[in-house]
Motif scaffolding. Sequence first.
Motif, PDB file in Angstrom:
ATOM      1  N   ARG A 265     -57.247 -64.959 -16.251  1.00  0.00           N
ATOM      2  CA  ARG A 265     -57.975 -64.867 -14.992  1.00  0.00           C
ATOM      3  C   ARG A 265     -58.386 -66.224 -14.432  1.00  0.00           C
ATOM      4  NH1 ARG A 265     -61.715 -59.570 -15.478  1.00  0.00           N
ATOM      5  NH2 ARG A 265     -62.421 -60.690 -17.306  1.00  0.00           N
ATOM      6  N   GLY A 266     -58.062 -67.292 -15.152  1.00  0.00           N
ATOM      7  CA  GLY A 266     -58.302 -68.629 -14.615  1.00  0.00           C
ATOM      8  C   GLY A 266     -57.404 -68.923 -13.421  1.00  0.00           C
TER       9      GLY A 266
ATOM     10  N   LYS B 212     -56.117 -68.348  -9.786  1.00  0.00           N
ATOM     11  CA  LYS B 212     -56.920 -67.834  -8.673  1.00  0.00           C
ATOM     12  C   LYS B 212     -56.182 -66.816  -7.812  1.00  0.00           C
ATOM     13  CE  LYS B 212     -60.048 -71.774  -8.417  1.00  0.00           C
ATOM     14  NZ  LYS B 212     -59.431 -72.785  -9.310  1.00  0.00           N
TER      15      LYS B 212
ATOM     16  N   SER C  99     -53.038 -62.195 -20.010  1.00  0.00           N
ATOM     17  CA  SER C  99     -54.117 -61.408 -20.590  1.00  0.00           C
ATOM     18  C   SER C  99     -54.096 -60.032 -19.913  1.00  0.00           C
ATOM     19  CB  SER C  99     -55.468 -62.091 -20.384  1.00  0.00           C
ATOM     20  OG  SER C  99     -55.753 -62.132 -19.002  1.00  0.00           O
TER      21      SER C  99
ATOM     22  N   PRO D 187     -56.294 -58.215 -18.122  1.00  0.00           N
ATOM     23  CA  PRO D 187     -56.715 -58.005 -16.719  1.00  0.00           C
ATOM     24  C   PRO D 187     -55.703 -58.498 -15.681  1.00  0.00           C
ATOM     25  CG  PRO D 187     -58.372 -59.310 -17.926  1.00  0.00           C
ATOM     26  CD  PRO D 187     -57.286 -58.991 -18.897  1.00  0.00           C
TER      27      PRO D 187
ATOM     28  N   TYR E 253     -48.612 -58.176 -21.065  1.00  0.00           N
ATOM     29  CA  TYR E 253     -49.910 -58.614 -21.576  1.00  0.00           C
ATOM     30  C   TYR E 253     -49.953 -58.559 -23.094  1.00  0.00           C
ATOM     31  CZ  TYR E 253     -52.374 -54.085 -22.315  1.00  0.00           C
ATOM     32  OH  TYR E 253     -52.796 -52.867 -22.762  1.00  0.00           O
TER      33      TYR E 253
ATOM     34  N   ILE F 218     -57.221 -68.618 -20.056  1.00  0.00           N
ATOM     35  CA  ILE F 218     -57.526 -67.417 -20.845  1.00  0.00           C
ATOM     36  C   ILE F 218     -58.736 -67.752 -21.715  1.00  0.00           C
ATOM     37  CG2 ILE F 218     -56.701 -66.045 -22.820  1.00  0.00           C
ATOM     38  CD1 ILE F 218     -53.908 -66.129 -21.617  1.00  0.00           C
TER      39      ILE F 218
ATOM     40  N   GLN G 187     -59.823 -59.606 -28.480  1.00  0.00           N
ATOM     41  CA  GLN G 187     -58.823 -58.583 -28.169  1.00  0.00           C
ATOM     42  C   GLN G 187     -57.524 -59.191 -27.652  1.00  0.00           C
ATOM     43  OE1 GLN G 187     -62.009 -58.411 -27.017  1.00  0.00           O
ATOM     44  NE2 GLN G 187     -62.882 -56.544 -27.883  1.00  0.00           N
TER      45      GLN G 187
ATOM     46  N   THR H  98     -61.072 -74.772 -18.486  1.00  0.00           N
ATOM     47  CA  THR H  98     -62.119 -75.650 -17.956  1.00  0.00           C
ATOM     48  C   THR H  98     -63.406 -75.571 -18.775  1.00  0.00           C
ATOM     49  OG1 THR H  98     -62.497 -73.836 -16.424  1.00  0.00           O
ATOM     50  CG2 THR H  98     -61.478 -75.815 -15.516  1.00  0.00           C
TER      51      THR H  98
ATOM     52  N   ALA I 106     -65.061 -72.138 -24.392  1.00  0.00           N
ATOM     53  CA  ALA I 106     -64.223 -70.927 -24.409  1.00  0.00           C
ATOM     54  C   ALA I 106     -63.770 -70.657 -25.847  1.00  0.00           C
ATOM     55  CB  ALA I 106     -63.019 -71.105 -23.490  1.00  0.00           C
TER      56      ALA I 106
ATOM     57  N   GLU J 178     -66.901 -50.534 -23.147  1.00  0.00           N
ATOM     58  CA  GLU J 178     -66.298 -51.317 -22.053  1.00  0.00           C
ATOM     59  C   GLU J 178     -65.499 -50.530 -21.004  1.00  0.00           C
ATOM     60  OE1 GLU J 178     -65.488 -55.146 -22.882  1.00  0.00           O
ATOM     61  OE2 GLU J 178     -63.818 -55.436 -21.482  1.00  0.00           O
ATOM     62  N   TYR J 179     -64.625 -49.634 -21.434  1.00  0.00           N
ATOM     63  CA  TYR J 179     -63.758 -48.960 -20.464  1.00  0.00           C
ATOM     64  C   TYR J 179     -64.281 -47.588 -20.029  1.00  0.00           C
ATOM     65  CZ  TYR J 179     -60.387 -52.630 -21.574  1.00  0.00           C
ATOM     66  OH  TYR J 179     -59.759 -53.831 -21.732  1.00  0.00           O
TER      67      TYR J 179
ATOM     68  N   SER K  57     -61.914 -47.311 -27.186  1.00  0.00           N
ATOM     69  CA  SER K  57     -63.292 -47.733 -27.449  1.00  0.00           C
ATOM     70  C   SER K  57     -63.317 -49.215 -27.774  1.00  0.00           C
ATOM     71  CB  SER K  57     -63.882 -46.927 -28.600  1.00  0.00           C
ATOM     72  OG  SER K  57     -63.150 -47.176 -29.786  1.00  0.00           O
ATOM     73  N   VAL K  58     -64.447 -49.845 -27.474  1.00  0.00           N
ATOM     74  CA  VAL K  58     -64.550 -51.290 -27.662  1.00  0.00           C
ATOM     75  C   VAL K  58     -64.539 -51.661 -29.149  1.00  0.00           C
ATOM     76  CG1 VAL K  58     -67.093 -51.355 -27.607  1.00  0.00           C
ATOM     77  CG2 VAL K  58     -65.787 -53.348 -26.838  1.00  0.00           C
TER      78      VAL K  58
HETATM   79  C1  LIG Z   1     -60.770 -51.996 -26.321  1.00  0.00           C
HETATM   80  C2  LIG Z   1     -60.356 -53.247 -25.610  1.00  0.00           C
HETATM   81  C3  LIG Z   1     -59.050 -53.652 -25.690  1.00  0.00           C
HETATM   82  C4  LIG Z   1     -58.635 -54.813 -25.050  1.00  0.00           C
HETATM   83  N1  LIG Z   1     -57.335 -55.198 -25.180  1.00  0.00           N
HETATM   84  C5  LIG Z   1     -56.939 -56.370 -24.650  1.00  0.00           C
HETATM   85  C6  LIG Z   1     -55.603 -56.853 -24.834  1.00  0.00           C
HETATM   86  O1  LIG Z   1     -54.774 -56.211 -25.475  1.00  0.00           O
HETATM   87  N2  LIG Z   1     -55.261 -58.046 -24.279  1.00  0.00           N
HETATM   88  C7  LIG Z   1     -56.144 -58.805 -23.559  1.00  0.00           C
HETATM   89  O2  LIG Z   1     -55.760 -59.879 -23.086  1.00  0.00           O
HETATM   90  N3  LIG Z   1     -57.403 -58.374 -23.363  1.00  0.00           N
HETATM   91  C8  LIG Z   1     -57.822 -57.173 -23.881  1.00  0.00           C
HETATM   92  N4  LIG Z   1     -59.107 -56.752 -23.674  1.00  0.00           N
HETATM   93  C9  LIG Z   1     -59.954 -57.512 -22.731  1.00  0.00           C
HETATM   94  C10 LIG Z   1     -60.553 -58.745 -23.381  1.00  0.00           C
HETATM   95  O3  LIG Z   1     -61.730 -58.378 -24.070  1.00  0.00           O
HETATM   96  C11 LIG Z   1     -60.905 -59.796 -22.322  1.00  0.00           C
HETATM   97  O4  LIG Z   1     -61.768 -59.215 -21.378  1.00  0.00           O
HETATM   98  C12 LIG Z   1     -59.684 -60.365 -21.602  1.00  0.00           C
HETATM   99  O5  LIG Z   1     -58.715 -60.801 -22.535  1.00  0.00           O
HETATM  100  C13 LIG Z   1     -60.109 -61.528 -20.742  1.00  0.00           C
HETATM  101  O6  LIG Z   1     -59.028 -61.994 -19.979  1.00  0.00           O
HETATM  102  P1  LIG Z   1     -58.990 -63.513 -19.444  1.00  0.00           P
HETATM  103  O7  LIG Z   1     -59.145 -64.412 -20.604  1.00  0.00           O
HETATM  104  O8  LIG Z   1     -57.785 -63.645 -18.607  1.00  0.00           O
HETATM  105  O9  LIG Z   1     -60.228 -63.526 -18.457  1.00  0.00           O
HETATM  106  P2  LIG Z   1     -61.644 -64.232 -18.603  1.00  0.00           P
HETATM  107  O10 LIG Z   1     -62.304 -63.824 -19.862  1.00  0.00           O
HETATM  108  O11 LIG Z   1     -62.326 -63.995 -17.323  1.00  0.00           O
HETATM  109  O12 LIG Z   1     -61.296 -65.755 -18.763  1.00  0.00           O
HETATM  110  C14 LIG Z   1     -60.799 -66.588 -17.760  1.00  0.00           C
HETATM  111  C15 LIG Z   1     -60.849 -67.993 -18.303  1.00  0.00           C
HETATM  112  O13 LIG Z   1     -60.261 -68.879 -17.373  1.00  0.00           O
HETATM  113  C16 LIG Z   1     -60.973 -70.092 -17.401  1.00  0.00           C
HETATM  114  N5  LIG Z   1     -60.715 -70.783 -16.141  1.00  0.00           N
HETATM  115  C17 LIG Z   1     -61.191 -70.476 -14.904  1.00  0.00           C
HETATM  116  N6  LIG Z   1     -60.690 -71.313 -13.977  1.00  0.00           N
HETATM  117  C18 LIG Z   1     -59.883 -72.170 -14.635  1.00  0.00           C
HETATM  118  C19 LIG Z   1     -59.076 -73.271 -14.228  1.00  0.00           C
HETATM  119  N7  LIG Z   1     -59.006 -73.657 -12.942  1.00  0.00           N
HETATM  120  N8  LIG Z   1     -58.395 -73.941 -15.165  1.00  0.00           N
HETATM  121  C20 LIG Z   1     -58.463 -73.580 -16.478  1.00  0.00           C
HETATM  122  N9  LIG Z   1     -59.194 -72.543 -16.917  1.00  0.00           N
HETATM  123  C21 LIG Z   1     -59.897 -71.844 -16.009  1.00  0.00           C
HETATM  124  C22 LIG Z   1     -62.414 -69.692 -17.605  1.00  0.00           C
HETATM  125  O14 LIG Z   1     -63.170 -70.758 -18.165  1.00  0.00           O
HETATM  126  C23 LIG Z   1     -62.266 -68.506 -18.567  1.00  0.00           C
HETATM  127  O15 LIG Z   1     -62.360 -68.933 -19.923  1.00  0.00           O
HETATM  128  C24 LIG Z   1     -59.555 -55.591 -24.308  1.00  0.00           C
HETATM  129  C25 LIG Z   1     -60.874 -55.183 -24.231  1.00  0.00           C
HETATM  130  C26 LIG Z   1     -61.279 -54.024 -24.878  1.00  0.00           C
HETATM  131  C27 LIG Z   1     -62.706 -53.616 -24.777  1.00  0.00           C
END
Ligand SMILES: Cc1cc2nc3c(=O)[nH]c(=O)nc-3n(C[C@H](O)[C@H](O)[C@H](O)COP(=O)(O)OP(=O)(O)OC[C@H]3O[C@@H](n4cnc5c(N)ncnc54)[C@H](O)[C@@H]3O)c2cc1C
Lengths: 302, 258
Positions: A193-194, A196, A218, A220, A233, A251, A256, A272, A276, B35-36, B121-122
């Motif tokens: 989700r980093g 945009k 990831s 989301p 993912y 990420i 998870q 960033t 993290a 969470e979900y 489930s989380v």
């Molecule tokens: C039961 C369950 C199962 C799940 N299964 C999975 C799974 O299989 N796979 C999975 O991925 N997730 C899963 N999740 C979700 C997981 O818990 C996280 O919510 C998810 O992985 C977060 O995705 P993310 O890191 O992309 O987003 P975020 O957690 O929002 O992280 C985004 C990151 O980007 C960084 N960032 C922002 N801007 C920039 C930039 N310009 N340059 C560099 N970095 C930047 C931020 O500092 C942050 O660390 C699950 C959750 C549950 C509850």
Amino acid sequence: MSVNTWIIVAGDPAIGNLIDTARSLGGSVSVAVVGPRAVADTVAAAGVDKVVWFGEPGAVPAEAYATVVADAVAAATPGLVLAANRASDRVLLGATAARLQAPVLAAVSSITADGAGLVANCSVFGGIAEETVTVTGPLALLLEGGPVPAASTTVPVEELPATPLGITVVETKPSSFEQVDLGAAPRVVGIGRGLKTQEDLALINALADAAKAEVACSRPVAEGLDWLGKDRYIGVSGAHITPDLYFAIGISGQLQHMVGVRGAKTIVAINTDPNAPVFKEADYCLVGDLYALVPALTAALK
Amino acid sequence: MKIVVAYKWASNPQDATVGAQGTVDWSRAKPGFSEYDPVAAELARRLADATGGEVIGLTVGTKRVDATLARKAALSRGFDRAVIVADDSLEGAGSTQLAAVLAAAVRHIGDVDLVITGDSSVDVGSKMVPTVLAGQLGWPAVAEVISITGQAGALRVERAVPTGTQVLEITGPVVLAASTDAAVARVPGMKDILAAGKKPVESLDLAALDIPAAAGTTTVTGTSRPDLLTRKGQMIDASDPAAAAAELVAALRGAGAL
Ligand SMILES: Cc1cc2nc3c(=O)[nH]c(=O)nc-3n(C[C@H](O)[C@H](O)[C@H](O)COP(=O)(O)OP(=O)(O)OC[C@H]3O[C@@H](n4cnc5c(N)ncnc54)[C@H](O)[C@@H]3O)c2cc1C
């Protein structure tokens, strides 16, 4: 102690790992197949002892056969029931576990039988710990399916008449994403989700090209943002991969997600946020903006 | 239409600590509405509002799931009422046992047309409880559900499959597990939390429910920490992107990773 196993198939014959597991326990290996006849034929040629099939499904989805599969398998009083970790297969396994009042274990790395019963090693709570579980009585297991098994001896397909529950597929819409097998890629660039906007995926694709890598993400990013297909993912509910090199870019590195890349040889993290969690599980840590670092890295790789 | 949302009050393993022998310490991981599960609650509320139905939140677990905070957190999610089975003998209960208790509660509620759950489930996250619950009820289950419309006995459900999506017509009662992105759940406001305190909650006695006996015993005979690769954790100064990129590429080449 040898254990008689039933394998449940909900339309996808990629069950090589299940057959190997069942065989390792020494008992008979039977398969209950829901889906087109061709699937039953593939399974019947895969070196199993018995195949039952519930007829051409037409527009009826596998889930509608939950009770007939549960009845057929439970009637055979198996010691172990296996299904691949796929959505429809889980439904048929759950129905069978309910009929048998058998416990279900998931994320199982090994299963053996001793005098006391079945002993399984499984990863629990998203992978933070491992448990050894001893089960007396029947057990249902969810395993990674593995490849479509190669043809060997063929057994006849026994057809069982079935009355499915009331579900019909009335429409199918193809995905706009092409399917991918991340498991085969030696290098993977994962984006979170980093990023945009969806347009910014161009930056990530350029890096993946330069690094001869596959693009992943990831959860989301695939579910919610819908920028990439769901099969891209990585994590506990997504793909588990063991590439030589994994880039985690934007990420956060929640448990998870990271559990899906634990087996990667080398992990590079770009984020960033110096706090993290991804940095605790990376080999090379770059605290910075992906919008500056990704183009620089792409250039350096060229 | 009578809709039950089966939710879990659980902690994120990300916040748990794991001892050297693999024992999990949850004491610092605060439990919450899993969470979900808000997605399931949202889908149920929308469907009930569209059809003039009722939404009943249902959970099963230890005494913790019946604490005031847990009740309010759940009831602020748009349920009309809640049914709770809280008994400390359910500590560590597996999917089949939890599903058996949920099924007994669904039968107790009576005339339920539809059960909706979250994706997973989380804490345990194996996606099995909805499927075993359906099995206990003799109903089908469908997972990865994106949308639900229609009426009891004539539901139209869209679900994701690896090749895209399918629209299903379902004529009988069913358990539906929502995809994580099926709906964006509204965040409960002050009004919802205040209203939650006034909504009816029925606590069911586990011993009074008709629950089939387990077929055998399940015993955890050992725990361990996962055997993880040791990571280098090497920091590369990223203040100058070009220099950082060159350093990273050189390091990766040196380590044989490129
Ligand atoms: C039961 C369950 C199962 C799940 N299964 C999975 C799974 O299989 N796979 C999975 O991925 N997730 C899963 N999740 C979700 C997981 O818990 C996280 O919510 C998810 O992985 C977060 O995705 P993310 O890191 O992309 O987003 P975020 O957690 O929002 O992280 C985004 C990151 O980007 C960084 N960032 C922002 N801007 C920039 C930039 N310009 N340059 C560099 N970095 C930047 C931020 O500092 C942050 O660390 C699950 C959750 C549950 C509850």
